[in-house]
Scaffold this motif. Structure first.
Motif, PDB file in Angstrom:
ATOM      1  N   ARG A   1       0.830  -1.188   0.000  1.00  0.00           N
ATOM      2  CA  ARG A   1       0.000   0.000   0.000  1.00  0.00           C
ATOM      3  C   ARG A   1       0.875   1.253   0.000  1.00  0.00           C
ATOM      4  NH1 ARG A   1      -1.638   3.872   2.524  1.00  0.00           N
ATOM      5  NH2 ARG A   1      -0.342   3.494   4.349  1.00  0.00           N
ATOM      6  N   ARG A   2       1.891   1.201   0.829  1.00  0.00           N
ATOM      7  CA  ARG A   2       2.775   2.339   0.961  1.00  0.00           C
ATOM      8  C   ARG A   2       3.582   2.570  -0.321  1.00  0.00           C
ATOM      9  NH1 ARG A   2       5.117   4.544   6.418  1.00  0.00           N
ATOM     10  NH2 ARG A   2       6.200   6.277   5.457  1.00  0.00           N
ATOM     11  N   GLY A   3       4.064   1.470  -0.922  1.00  0.00           N
ATOM     12  CA  GLY A   3       4.809   1.574  -2.174  1.00  0.00           C
ATOM     13  C   GLY A   3       3.947   2.216  -3.251  1.00  0.00           C
ATOM     14  N   THR A   4       2.708   1.751  -3.365  1.00  0.00           N
ATOM     15  CA  THR A   4       1.792   2.307  -4.366  1.00  0.00           C
ATOM     16  C   THR A   4       1.550   3.791  -4.094  1.00  0.00           C
ATOM     17  OG1 THR A   4       0.724   0.165  -4.397  1.00  0.00           O
ATOM     18  CG2 THR A   4      -0.455   1.946  -5.465  1.00  0.00           C
ATOM     19  N   ALA A   5       1.359   4.134  -2.818  1.00  0.00           N
ATOM     20  CA  ALA A   5       1.102   5.535  -2.462  1.00  0.00           C
ATOM     21  C   ALA A   5       2.297   6.411  -2.838  1.00  0.00           C
ATOM     22  CB  ALA A   5       0.810   5.651  -0.961  1.00  0.00           C
ATOM     23  N   GLU A   6       3.505   5.909  -2.613  1.00  0.00           N
ATOM     24  CA  GLU A   6       4.698   6.685  -2.960  1.00  0.00           C
ATOM     25  C   GLU A   6       4.756   6.908  -4.471  1.00  0.00           C
ATOM     26  OE1 GLU A   6       5.399   7.805   0.302  1.00  0.00           O
ATOM     27  OE2 GLU A   6       7.325   8.041  -0.714  1.00  0.00           O
ATOM     28  N   ILE A   7       4.513   5.847  -5.226  1.00  0.00           N
ATOM     29  CA  ILE A   7       4.555   5.965  -6.692  1.00  0.00           C
ATOM     30  C   ILE A   7       3.508   6.978  -7.159  1.00  0.00           C
ATOM     31  CG2 ILE A   7       4.068   4.750  -8.859  1.00  0.00           C
ATOM     32  CD1 ILE A   7       5.411   2.282  -7.632  1.00  0.00           C
ATOM     33  N   GLU A   8       2.319   6.899  -6.577  1.00  0.00           N
ATOM     34  CA  GLU A   8       1.259   7.832  -6.998  1.00  0.00           C
ATOM     35  C   GLU A   8       1.623   9.272  -6.657  1.00  0.00           C
ATOM     36  OE1 GLU A   8      -0.911   7.089  -9.200  1.00  0.00           O
ATOM     37  OE2 GLU A   8      -0.064   5.073  -9.022  1.00  0.00           O
ATOM     38  N   ALA A   9       2.233   9.487  -5.488  1.00  0.00           N
ATOM     39  CA  ALA A   9       2.643  10.836  -5.102  1.00  0.00           C
ATOM     40  C   ALA A   9       3.685  11.370  -6.082  1.00  0.00           C
ATOM     41  CB  ALA A   9       3.203  10.827  -3.679  1.00  0.00           C
ATOM     42  N   VAL A  10       4.632  10.502  -6.449  1.00  0.00           N
ATOM     43  CA  VAL A  10       5.678  10.934  -7.377  1.00  0.00           C
ATOM     44  C   VAL A  10       5.071  11.165  -8.767  1.00  0.00           C
ATOM     45  CG1 VAL A  10       7.841  10.245  -8.494  1.00  0.00           C
ATOM     46  CG2 VAL A  10       7.510   9.789  -6.061  1.00  0.00           C
ATOM     47  N   ARG A  11       4.118  10.305  -9.149  1.00  0.00           N
ATOM     48  CA  ARG A  11       3.458  10.468 -10.451  1.00  0.00           C
ATOM     49  C   ARG A  11       2.781  11.839 -10.541  1.00  0.00           C
ATOM     50  NH1 ARG A  11       1.638   6.408 -13.743  1.00  0.00           N
ATOM     51  NH2 ARG A  11       1.358   4.937 -12.032  1.00  0.00           N
ATOM     52  N   ALA A  12       2.072  12.216  -9.476  1.00  0.00           N
ATOM     53  CA  ALA A  12       1.360  13.505  -9.462  1.00  0.00           C
ATOM     54  C   ALA A  12       2.348  14.656  -9.588  1.00  0.00           C
ATOM     55  CB  ALA A  12       0.543  13.625  -8.175  1.00  0.00           C
ATOM     56  N   GLU A  13       3.467  14.536  -8.887  1.00  0.00           N
ATOM     57  CA  GLU A  13       4.459  15.607  -8.926  1.00  0.00           C
ATOM     58  C   GLU A  13       5.108  15.714 -10.310  1.00  0.00           C
ATOM     59  OE1 GLU A  13       5.222  18.086  -7.439  1.00  0.00           O
ATOM     60  OE2 GLU A  13       7.375  18.493  -7.279  1.00  0.00           O
ATOM     61  N   LEU A  14       5.410  14.578 -10.926  1.00  0.00           N
ATOM     62  CA  LEU A  14       6.037  14.609 -12.253  1.00  0.00           C
ATOM     63  C   LEU A  14       5.057  15.161 -13.297  1.00  0.00           C
ATOM     64  CD1 LEU A  14       8.189  11.332 -12.414  1.00  0.00           C
ATOM     65  CD2 LEU A  14       8.829  13.613 -11.658  1.00  0.00           C
ATOM     66  N   LEU A  15       3.802  14.830 -13.125  1.00  0.00           N
ATOM     67  CA  LEU A  15       2.775  15.347 -14.030  1.00  0.00           C
ATOM     68  C   LEU A  15       2.700  16.875 -13.923  1.00  0.00           C
ATOM     69  CD1 LEU A  15       0.719  13.921 -15.903  1.00  0.00           C
ATOM     70  CD2 LEU A  15      -1.006  14.287 -14.121  1.00  0.00           C
ATOM     71  N   ARG A  16       2.730  17.350 -12.683  1.00  0.00           N
ATOM     72  CA  ARG A  16       2.705  18.792 -12.454  1.00  0.00           C
ATOM     73  C   ARG A  16       3.922  19.441 -13.117  1.00  0.00           C
ATOM     74  NH1 ARG A  16       4.915  22.667  -9.496  1.00  0.00           N
ATOM     75  NH2 ARG A  16       6.366  21.327  -8.368  1.00  0.00           N
ATOM     76  N   LEU A  17       5.094  18.822 -12.940  1.00  0.00           N
ATOM     77  CA  LEU A  17       6.327  19.399 -13.495  1.00  0.00           C
ATOM     78  C   LEU A  17       6.290  19.393 -15.022  1.00  0.00           C
ATOM     79  CD1 LEU A  17       8.966  17.799 -11.099  1.00  0.00           C
ATOM     80  CD2 LEU A  17       8.197  20.185 -11.132  1.00  0.00           C
ATOM     81  N   ALA A  18       5.754  18.324 -15.606  1.00  0.00           N
ATOM     82  CA  ALA A  18       5.719  18.220 -17.063  1.00  0.00           C
ATOM     83  C   ALA A  18       4.777  19.265 -17.667  1.00  0.00           C
ATOM     84  CB  ALA A  18       5.296  16.814 -17.475  1.00  0.00           C
ATOM     85  N   ASN A  19       3.760  19.646 -16.897  1.00  0.00           N
ATOM     86  CA  ASN A  19       2.742  20.554 -17.442  1.00  0.00           C
ATOM     87  C   ASN A  19       2.833  21.983 -16.926  1.00  0.00           C
ATOM     88  OD1 ASN A  19       0.979  18.777 -19.171  1.00  0.00           O
ATOM     89  ND2 ASN A  19       1.075  17.596 -17.280  1.00  0.00           N
ATOM     90  N   ASP A  20       3.854  22.271 -16.162  1.00  0.00           N
ATOM     91  CA  ASP A  20       4.022  23.617 -15.625  1.00  0.00           C
ATOM     92  C   ASP A  20       4.272  24.590 -16.786  1.00  0.00           C
ATOM     93  OD1 ASP A  20       4.714  25.897 -14.331  1.00  0.00           O
ATOM     94  OD2 ASP A  20       6.203  24.971 -12.997  1.00  0.00           O
ATOM     95  N   PRO A  21       3.428  25.629 -16.948  1.00  0.00           N
ATOM     96  CA  PRO A  21       3.600  26.529 -18.087  1.00  0.00           C
ATOM     97  C   PRO A  21       4.781  27.498 -17.937  1.00  0.00           C
ATOM     98  CG  PRO A  21       1.734  27.221 -16.721  1.00  0.00           C
ATOM     99  CD  PRO A  21       2.241  25.942 -16.139  1.00  0.00           C
ATOM    100  N   ALA A  22       5.312  27.641 -16.746  1.00  0.00           N
ATOM    101  CA  ALA A  22       6.409  28.594 -16.534  1.00  0.00           C
ATOM    102  C   ALA A  22       7.663  28.129 -17.272  1.00  0.00           C
ATOM    103  CB  ALA A  22       6.706  28.706 -15.039  1.00  0.00           C
ATOM    104  N   PRO A  23       8.508  29.078 -17.724  1.00  0.00           N
ATOM    105  CA  PRO A  23       9.781  28.673 -18.325  1.00  0.00           C
ATOM    106  C   PRO A  23      10.575  27.814 -17.335  1.00  0.00           C
ATOM    107  CG  PRO A  23       9.438  31.056 -18.533  1.00  0.00           C
ATOM    108  CD  PRO A  23       8.363  30.546 -17.634  1.00  0.00           C
ATOM    109  N   ALA A  24      11.124  26.713 -17.835  1.00  0.00           N
ATOM    110  CA  ALA A  24      11.772  25.749 -16.932  1.00  0.00           C
ATOM    111  C   ALA A  24      13.121  26.266 -16.445  1.00  0.00           C
ATOM    112  CB  ALA A  24      11.965  24.422 -17.655  1.00  0.00           C
ATOM    113  N   THR A  25      13.382  26.095 -15.169  1.00  0.00           N
ATOM    114  CA  THR A  25      14.655  26.493 -14.569  1.00  0.00           C
ATOM    115  C   THR A  25      15.159  25.358 -13.675  1.00  0.00           C
ATOM    116  OG1 THR A  25      13.612  27.379 -12.583  1.00  0.00           O
ATOM    117  CG2 THR A  25      13.892  28.920 -14.438  1.00  0.00           C
ATOM    118  N   ILE A  26      16.361  25.574 -13.176  1.00  0.00           N
ATOM    119  CA  ILE A  26      16.898  24.603 -12.214  1.00  0.00           C
ATOM    120  C   ILE A  26      15.973  24.548 -10.994  1.00  0.00           C
ATOM    121  CG2 ILE A  26      18.824  24.111 -10.638  1.00  0.00           C
ATOM    122  CD1 ILE A  26      19.629  23.623 -13.509  1.00  0.00           C
TER     123      ILE A  26
END
Ligand code: ZN
Length: 673
Positions: free
Chosen positions: A29-54
């Motif tokens: 359960r915990r492993g799945t939750a971690e993957i889902e949390a990371v998935r949400a964050e990567l999705l946010r990063l991939a779709n962030d409209p701001a110019p990408a920076t470090i």
């Protein structure tokens, strides 16, 4: 209260205290939750409209990946060390789910496009290096290909993973045995071996192909027919099951590499190594073989000469006479015992585990200024596991665990496992040594070690030091787990030298009953015995390295894997491989290492050269050299290419000279001209 808040995401304060006592369900359960949390964050990063920076892309991406790595590490540790089988299975599932998820993210074109758009001008060189490696990983997964090609590459990658696991599982699971008709057939073996292998109700003694059964037979059993029969079963233990699995693995990898535009899997796999190209790896192997072949043939001649004392008519050495496994082969062991009079078992008296462990810690304080303190309250996964915190000059560096007692279901070899990813400003590194050094029936405080295990302990501790000293990088892709794979064994092979050095060994090796140190004479003979057979062992490694390259440096269509093994072996090694053996089906390194088994030899060559500044000072504990070693080789992690780390420490490129001297050390001097 929340923990660190990178990228606007609230992270749980428990990051860093991933518990070890989860049930199988909880772990899943915990492993799945971690993957889902990371998935949400990567999705946010991939779709962030701001110019990408470090700051708004690279840093939060690294933190998300560190979190994913932690879940993966957690799964792997539970799989490798937990007492409960259901938890072990759940651990493996979590680790595999993390791998599959990450493979998928690597081919995300949106994330890739954003990462590529980061302006690196004016950034630190190490940051540029890290981002280039991130982009390279994505390109090598196929992100730049068309959508349907990407999907196919991903499917192939997952299939490779599955088939690799099947190959490894078959080797671990399949077992064969020989039945002996009485204890008389065990002549030559230590008495405790015979005691542990009493005849069954039918009067037969069963000896399996598992290492604890197999290795002593090959090293000590005087009855050649027992060695012959057991070796046959050992060489075929994963046959025929793995024959088709191996062919399928080769096919899948060749397809994956070809779909990405590489000439072969070897070309693909070696691109990110120090050696860079298959041709360079072959040049290296030729050079090593050229250095040691004559000496190796000479050693095999000595084995045959020794065999003729037992069998005057003997015309040749058989595999069961000379094949060298971990503990050594039969006739090289005989010569070692007769010529050097070394019984390694006699050293056990001087090597109580606790003294060795504390001696090792003292050494790390002296060499690298590390303070290592036990943390009895730290949670672990088993009562025999010890946790230690490491500091230097009052700064916390990380934590490690020593799990050195064997138990059922635990990882059976010795290795350094990551437990937690360290990242500057986010988390501290944790690692664990999973080893099987001690007799589980003896309390830790009284247990003694085998000298060979002391060497392995130092080897694994070399990995651990690397993981700790470089364990909190500013950029995740510069962590020690991202070092070129053909460099990772150099710090560990180097650190073995401290366990072999009489002066260092004698600092802590002492018989607790008599207070005696190891006699100097015994240490000298041990050293000479250790050098004997080195060329033969090295040439064997060249043969395995050549086989690993040959499998992967070609189109595998129609290749007979058994025949290729024999042909490649025969190109290098003077004693042919029997056509009745199928060692290719149990060559476990063909999965993880694939084409780059040469790594072991490559790292030895580097390690021998890294030793030269210490030798120039005539001391392995020279503080100035140790400090420079820690600073230039260990602490940078993969902040710059390994070749550059070596150059900074040695003041030049590494070369073969020290390796040549070392391998030929056990040889008689050349005849005077
Ligand atoms: Zn290692």
């Amino acid at each position: 209260m929340t923990g660190i808040e990178p990228g606007g995401v609230s992270w749980p304060p428990t990051v860093g205290v991933f518990p070890f006592d989860l049930s199988a369900d909880e772990l899943r359960r915990r492993g799945t939750a971690e993957i889902e949390a990371v998935r949400a964050e990567l999705l946010r990063l991939a779709n962030d409209p701001a110019p990408a920076t470090i700051e708004n892309l690279v840093a939060p991406l690294e933190r998300a990946v560190a979190r994913l790595r932690d879940a993966n590490f957690q799964g792997s540790i539970m799989f490798s060390a937990h007492v409960d089988e259901a938890t072990r299975t759940a651990g493996r599932e979590v680790a595999e789910a993390c791998e599959r998820f990450w493979n998928q993210q690597l081919v995300d074109p949106k994330l890739h496009a954003r990462l590529r758009s980061v302006d690196l001008v004016g950034e630190e060189e190490s940051t540029q290096f890290a981002v280039q490696k991130m982009l390279r990983d994505m390109r090598r997964a196929g992100v730049e290909k068309l959508p349907d090609q990407r999907a196919e590459l991903l499917a192939t990658a997952n299939e490779i993973e599955r088939v690799s696991n099947q190959f490894a599982e078959n080797i671990a699971r399949l077992e064969r045995a020989v039945l002996l008709d009485g204890p008389g057939r065990l002549a030559g073996l230590p008495p405790d071996y015979a005691t542990a292998h009493a005849p069954g109700p039918d009067g037969k003694i069963r000896i399996t192909t598992q290492y604890p059964d197999f290795l002593p037979i090959m090293a000590y059993c005087d009855d050649a027919s027992v060695r012959r029969d057991l070796l046959f079963e050992f060489m075929n233990r994963a046959y025929p099951e793995n024959e088709a699995v191996l062919s399928e693995l080769l096919r899948l990898r060749a397809k994956f590499a070809k779909d990405l535009g590489y000439a072969s899997w070897a070309a693909y796999a070696l691109e990110t190594k120090m050696v860079e190209r298959p041709a360079a790896a072959r040049e290296f192997l030729d050079r090593v073989a050229g250095t040691i072949r004559a000496a190796a043939i000479g050693e095999l001649g000595q084995f045959l000469e020794r065999k003729r004392k037992d069998f005057p008519e003997a015309e040749r050495l058989e595999a069961w006479d000379s094949e060298v496994f971990l503990g050594g082969g039969y006739y090289d062991g005989k010569i070692r015992a007769e010529r050097f009079g070394v019984d390694v078992r006699a050293l056990r008296a001087y090597l109580p585990y606790v003294r060795v462990r504390d001696g090792l810690f003292d050494l790390c304080r002296e060499l690298f200024g590390l303070r290592i303190e036990a943390v009895p309250s730290a949670p672990t996964w088993h009562a025999t596991v010890e946790a230690f915190d490491v500091t230097r000059d009052g700064t916390h560096l990380g934590r490690f665990y020593l799990d050195v007692v064997p138990r059922k279901g635990k990882y059976g070899h010795a290795a350094c496992f990551p437990v937690r990813q360290g990242l500057a400003g986010v988390s501290w590194p944790q690692s664990a040594l999973l080893c099987n050094f001690l007799d589980p029936t003896v309390p830790l405080a009284e247990a003694r070690m085998d000298w060979r295990d002391v060497v392995i302990f130092f080897h694994e501790f070399g990995h651990l030091l690397h993981a700790l000293l470089a364990g909190r990088p500013v950029r995740l892709w510069n962590s020690p787990w991202n070092v070129e794979w053909d460099f990772v064994e150099a710090p560990s092979q180097l650190f073995e030298e401290w366990a072999r050095d009489p002066a260092t060994l004698n600092r802590f090796a002492r018989d607790p009953d008599t207070g005696e140190r190891i006699p100097a004479e015994l240490l000298r003979r041990l050293h000479d015995a250790d050098a004997f057979g080195r060329a033969n062992r090295g040439l064997r490694q060249v043969a395995f390295s050549t086989i690993s390259l040959d499998y992967y440096d070609r189109d595998p269509t129609g290749v007979d894997v058994a025949e290729l093994f024999r042909t490649s072996w025969g190109k290098v090694y003077p004693r042919p491989q029997s056509a009745t053996y199928h060692p290719e089906t149990a060559f476990g390194h063909l999965t993880g290492y694939s084409a780059f088994y040469y790594t072991y030899l490559w790292s030895v060559v580097i390690a021998r050269d890294l030793l030269t500044p210490f030798q120039a000072r005539q001391s392995l504990t020279d503080p100035e050299t140790a400090r420079r070693y820690a600073e230039e080789i260990l602490a940078p992690g993969s902040v710059r290419p390994a070749a550059e780390l070596i150059r900074r420490f040695l003041g030049r490129d590494f070369n073969f000279d020290a390796f040549e001297r070392w391998t030929l050390e056990g040889q008689p001097p050349p005849p005077a001209k």
